[in-house]
Design a protein around this motif. Structure first.
Motif, PDB file in Angstrom:
ATOM      1  N   ARG A  78       0.818  -1.220   0.000  1.00  0.00           N
ATOM      2  CA  ARG A  78       0.000   0.000   0.000  1.00  0.00           C
ATOM      3  C   ARG A  78       0.847   1.263   0.000  1.00  0.00           C
ATOM      4  O   ARG A  78       0.562   2.214  -0.714  1.00  0.00           O
ATOM      5  N   PHE A  79       1.917   1.290   0.780  1.00  0.00           N
ATOM      6  CA  PHE A  79       2.780   2.467   0.885  1.00  0.00           C
ATOM      7  C   PHE A  79       4.071   2.314   0.075  1.00  0.00           C
ATOM      8  O   PHE A  79       4.927   3.186   0.121  1.00  0.00           O
TER       9      PHE A  79
ATOM     10  N   GLU B  29       1.991   8.953   4.891  1.00  0.00           N
ATOM     11  CA  GLU B  29       0.888   8.332   5.617  1.00  0.00           C
ATOM     12  C   GLU B  29       1.261   6.997   6.271  1.00  0.00           C
ATOM     13  O   GLU B  29       0.440   6.372   6.937  1.00  0.00           O
ATOM     14  N   ASN B  30       2.517   6.571   6.130  1.00  0.00           N
ATOM     15  CA  ASN B  30       2.967   5.299   6.697  1.00  0.00           C
ATOM     16  C   ASN B  30       3.530   5.517   8.105  1.00  0.00           C
ATOM     17  O   ASN B  30       4.726   5.402   8.353  1.00  0.00           O
TER      18      ASN B  30
ATOM     19  N   SER C 113       5.999   2.863   9.799  1.00  0.00           N
ATOM     20  CA  SER C 113       7.386   2.885   9.321  1.00  0.00           C
ATOM     21  C   SER C 113       8.112   4.145   9.777  1.00  0.00           C
ATOM     22  O   SER C 113       9.316   4.097  10.055  1.00  0.00           O
TER      23      SER C 113
ATOM     24  N   ILE D 271      10.002   7.210   3.012  1.00  0.00           N
ATOM     25  CA  ILE D 271       8.774   6.677   3.591  1.00  0.00           C
ATOM     26  C   ILE D 271       7.607   7.555   3.158  1.00  0.00           C
ATOM     27  O   ILE D 271       7.684   8.792   3.242  1.00  0.00           O
ATOM     28  N   ALA D 272       6.523   6.913   2.736  1.00  0.00           N
ATOM     29  CA  ALA D 272       5.309   7.640   2.395  1.00  0.00           C
ATOM     30  C   ALA D 272       4.804   8.368   3.642  1.00  0.00           C
ATOM     31  O   ALA D 272       4.824   7.799   4.744  1.00  0.00           O
TER      32      ALA D 272
ATOM     33  N   HIS E 194       3.367  -7.910  11.674  1.00  0.00           N
ATOM     34  CA  HIS E 194       3.172  -6.493  12.025  1.00  0.00           C
ATOM     35  C   HIS E 194       2.759  -6.359  13.492  1.00  0.00           C
ATOM     36  O   HIS E 194       2.065  -7.209  14.040  1.00  0.00           O
TER      37      HIS E 194
END
Length: 182
Positions: free
Chosen positions: A45-46, A150-151, A154, A147-148, A118
């Motif tokens: 997703r990211f 919205e992540n 992370s 890193i995105a 996770h």
């Protein structure tokens, strides 16, 4: 398959151990678990937003080993010590991305874990092991990760490992944060 050749290649990948994890060279028998991870939409997703194909995952595994021979560093397969179960991938690369500012010549960290892993602290544990290794063996290289925005999970892993936001930019048309380790 020439097992002697495979053994010679994987011998260049150091094995790192933490309390719960083992970081080691990728093996052919990691493929199914690696594919299950990288083809999962929740995982990607990211990371580009598109589940990876069988071909892309195979290329990724081969690239992981190849980086060790070309660069002297690369990605490890992460396994749970108690079960031998594949957890994910962690490591560093110089991917020569088309990104500004350029990350070329920097030690780009990355990590991905199977969905079942996770929320257990495995990412931080594995990233800390890789960080310790790189500080000892590659102290001259600036360490970064992308890193995105919205992540959030992370970003927390990166911050716990000593990375701080350096710059916001775009990569492949999407916003991305670049984090740098002091």
């Amino acid at each position: 398959m020439n097992q002697a050749l495979v053994d010679a290649i994987t011998a260049h990948v150091p094995v790192l151990e933490t309390e719960r994890l083992r970081l080691r060279a990728h093996r052919i028998d990691d493929y199914d678990a690696c594919y299950a991870t990288w083809s999962d939409p929740a995982v990607t997703r990211f990371i580009g937003g598109v589940p990876q194909t069988t071909e892309q995952v195979w290329d990724r595994m081969l690239r992981s080993l190849g980086m060790w021979g070309m660069l002297g560093y690369g990605y490890w397969a992460v396994e749970e010590k108690s079960s031998g179960r594949y957890v994910g991938d962690v490591g560093h690369a110089d991917l020569r991305r088309d990104i500004e500012p350029s990350l070329r010549g920097m030690l780009e960290f990355g990590w991905v874990l199977a969905p079942w892993a996770h929320g257990q602290g495995y990412a931080s544990e594995a990233v800390n092991a890789a960080t310790s290794w790189s500080r000892e063996h590659l102290p001259e290289l600036n360490a970064v990760c992308i890193i995105a925005p919205e992540n959030a999970p992370s970003i927390r892993v990166a911050e716990k490992a000593g990375f701080a936001k350096w710059v916001d930019t775009t990569y492949h048309g999407s916003p991305i944060g670049v984090y740098r380790r002091a």
